[in-house]
Enzyme design. Structure first.
Site, short mmCIF file in Angstrom:
data_model
loop_
_atom_site.label_atom_id
_atom_site.label_comp_id
_atom_site.label_asym_id
_atom_site.label_seq_id
_atom_site.Cartn_x
_atom_site.Cartn_y
_atom_site.Cartn_z
N ASP A 117 0.86 -1.18 0.00
CA ASP A 117 0.00 0.00 0.00
C ASP A 117 0.90 1.23 0.00
OD1 ASP A 117 -2.02 1.87 0.32
OD2 ASP A 117 -3.06 0.72 1.87
N ASP A 130 -3.48 7.41 -3.25
CA ASP A 130 -3.40 6.26 -2.34
C ASP A 130 -3.78 5.03 -3.16
OD1 ASP A 130 -3.58 4.54 -0.16
OD2 ASP A 130 -5.26 5.60 0.80
N HIS A 154 -12.11 5.95 1.72
CA HIS A 154 -12.15 7.23 2.43
C HIS A 154 -11.88 8.38 1.48
CE1 HIS A 154 -7.73 7.06 2.13
NE2 HIS A 154 -7.92 5.76 2.28
N HIS A 174 -7.04 10.56 5.69
CA HIS A 174 -8.38 9.96 5.84
C HIS A 174 -9.40 11.03 6.18
CE1 HIS A 174 -6.08 6.15 6.46
NE2 HIS A 174 -7.05 5.71 5.70
N GLU A 229 -11.15 0.93 -1.50
CA GLU A 229 -10.22 -0.15 -1.14
C GLU A 229 -10.89 -1.38 -0.55
OE1 GLU A 229 -7.43 0.86 2.07
OE2 GLU A 229 -8.25 2.86 2.07
N GLU A 264 -6.64 -1.20 -4.22
CA GLU A 264 -7.08 0.17 -3.97
C GLU A 264 -6.66 1.10 -5.09
OE1 GLU A 264 -5.09 2.04 -0.64
OE2 GLU A 264 -6.74 3.47 -0.35
#
Ligand code: MN
Ligand code: MN
Length: 296
Positions: A89, A100, A159, A167, A192, A281
């Site tokens: 990640d 992200d 998020h 977040h 995700e 994600e």
């Protein structure tokens, strides 16, 4: 029609962060093989992000088998990859505007579990447009994963991504959770899905290598003060790793900062031992009739 300008500087920086991320994620996947070093991989990725004009938005996570999130190598980590399920990640910031993205590389022989989270992500992306209810996205993610005979991890969610904020709202559930929230044009969100052959709820482990600032306060201890200065200068409110700190005894300083509620830690999140977790994600910008994936 919305009056959000998707060509403004802010969105261009989100896109730039996404492009850097896609490049380094591919380089990371190419380097994962049995025997390769965790620490060398994260250092390569984090250095490349800086070389390409970004900054790591959080320490690169390497989660193995039952681990789902928040695992990153420690300072003198000597771990190497085995025949495991490896979930990486990565986060990139360009002037605080974020991307992200995560992917699972499977060396354990569980390709279907990897496919389950990947297909759930694609199904959610296909459904996103202005006005879509986050409960519908959660429902599609959960049902896609259930269709493979696995469970979504229900206490981890997608998020929003704010300026210097990893977040934010809205949260995107991984099953049908009605919250009366819809996505709007210009929302930047990370989707995700996590899939597991376990029960679908992760718990906090005892390891903690990632931290973030809560509030600035004065502190007497000199080492702790130096670490706090590095945090506020370099990372601001973004998560950082113990191994990023210049201090000679960073662990002691971090313990002091935690005791004063100046920072908080992110314990490793995991399923029960013996089970596997896969994750995929992407970050998207919501548009009038769809979305733009910034991290492809
Ligand atoms: Mn992520
Ligand atoms: Mn995320």
């Amino acid at each position: 029609m919305s009056d959000v300008d998707l060509d403004s500087e802010q969105y261009q920086k989100h896109r730039e962060a996404g492009e850097i991320l896609a490049t380094v994620r591919e380089e990371a996947v190419d380097r994962i093989e049995v025997g390769a070093s965790h620490l060398e991989l994260v250092e390569h990725v984090e250095d490349r992000i800086r070389e390409l004009g970004g900054q790591p938005a959080f320490p690169m996570n390497i989660s193995i088998d039952e681990e789902a999130a928040h695992a990153t190598p420690c300072i003198d980590d000597d771990s190497t990859f085995g025949e495991e399920m490896i979930n990486i990640d990565i986060g990139v910031a360009v002037d605080g505007w974020l991307a992200d993205s995560a992917i699972t590389v499977d060396l354990s022989g569980n390709d279907e579990l990897v496919e389950a989270s990947a297909e759930a992500l694609e199904a959610a992306i296909d459904t996103i447009e202005a006005g879509v209810d986050t409960a519908l996205l959660g429902d599609i993610i959960g049902r896609t994963i259930n269709g493979y005979g696995y469970n979504p991890v229900v206490n981890l969610t997608g998020h929003g991504l704010g300026h210097w904020e990893q977040h934010t709202t809205p949260n995107i559930p991984n099953r049908k959770v009605p919250q009366g929230t819809t996505l709007e044009v210009g929302d930047v969100v990370a989707i995700e899905p996590f899939a597991t052959d376990g029960g679908g709820k992760v718990k906090e482990g005892s390891d903690e290598e990632i931290f973030a600032l809560d509030q600035e306060k004065s502190i007497r201890d000199r080492q702790a003060r130096e670490v706090l200065k590095q945090i506020t200068d370099e990372f601001r409110t973004l998560p950082f790793a113990t191994r990023w700190l210049d201090a000679s005894r960073p662990k002691l300083a971090l313990r002091r900062l935690k005791q004063q509620n100046i920072i908080h830690g992110y314990p490793v999140l995991k399923e029960q031992p013996g089970y596997y977790v896969s994750q995929k994600e992407h970050t998207v910008i919501v548009t009038e009739d769809g979305c733009e994936v910034t991290t492809r």
